[in-house]
Design an enzyme around this catalytic site. Structure first.
Site, PDB file in Angstrom:
ATOM      1  N   TYR A  49       0.938  -1.262  -0.121  1.00  0.00           N
ATOM      2  CA  TYR A  49       0.121   0.066   0.159  1.00  0.00           C
ATOM      3  C   TYR A  49       0.871   1.251  -0.048  1.00  0.00           C
ATOM      4  O   TYR A  49       0.243   2.491   0.001  1.00  0.00           O
ATOM      5  CB  TYR A  49      -1.033   0.037   1.310  1.00  0.00           C
ATOM      6  N   HIS A  54      -9.175   0.729  -5.570  1.00  0.00           N
ATOM      7  CA  HIS A  54      -8.070   0.034  -4.705  1.00  0.00           C
ATOM      8  C   HIS A  54      -6.851   0.334  -4.965  1.00  0.00           C
ATOM      9  O   HIS A  54      -6.391   0.373  -6.177  1.00  0.00           O
ATOM     10  CB  HIS A  54      -8.458  -1.638  -4.893  1.00  0.00           C
TER      11      HIS A  54
END
Length: 146
Positions: free
Chosen positions: A23, A100
C-alpha cells in the site's frame, strides 16, 4: 459547487504502517489532503469518511444520496464479501467509483472477486494513491463535468 464523498473502509486508517510493500508509505491523512486539493483545483467540494465498521459504511452510503453528486469508495476487504455494502450502493441514485490502491487481481485468490464492482459505475485498481485521482476524474466525466 459539486460535492463528492470519499469513503475508505476497514484498515485504511492504517495506511503508512500496514503492509507498506503493498500500500505504500503514504498515510490516510496524506491521501485525504491530496484529494481535497485536487478536488479544489477542479472546483469540486470533497469530504472524507473512513470506518472499520460495515454498518457505518452502509449508513454513510445511504446518507450520501441526495447530498453528494457521487462517491469514491474503497471498501477494503468488504469488497470481496459484503453483499450488504453492495445492496447499499445499488439502493442509491448517485454514481459510485470503486478504487483499490493495489491490483486486487494480482493478489491472493480470495481478493480477485469484487461483489461491489457490478453495482458501481466503474472500478480502478493498482495505481496506488493516484487511483483515487483517476476515480475523481472518471466520476466528474460521468457527471459531465470534465
Amino acid at each position: 459547487m459539486k460535492k463528492v464523498l470519499l469513503v475508505n473502509g476497514p484498515n485504511l486508517n492504517r495506511l503508512g504502517v500496514r503492509e507498506v510493500n503493498v500500500y505504500g508509505k503514504g498515510t490516510l491523512e496524506t491521501l485525504e489532503t491530496d484529494m481535497k486539493q485536487e478536488a479544489e483545483k477542479l472546483g469540486v467540494g470533497l469530504e472524507c469518511f473512513q470506518s472499520n465498521h460495515e454498518g457505518a459504511l452502509i449508513d454513510t452510503i445511504h446518507e450520501a444520496d441526495g447530498i453528494y453528486e457521487g462517491i469514491i469508495l474503497n471498501p477494503g476487504a468488504f469488497t470481496h464479501y459484503s453483499y450488504a455494502i453492495r445492496d447499499a450502493i445499488a439502493s442509491i441514485s448517485i454514481p459510485v467509483i470503486e478504487v483499490h490502491i493495489s491490483n486486487i487481481h494480482q493478489r491472493e485468490s480470495f481478493r480477485h472477486e469484487s461483489v461491489t464492482a457490478a453495482v458501481c459505475a466503474g472500478q480502478i485498481v493498482g495505481f496506488g494513491f493516484y487511483g483515487y485521482k483517476l476515480a475523481l476524474f472518471a466520476l466528474l466525466e460521468k457527471l459531465g463535468e470534465a
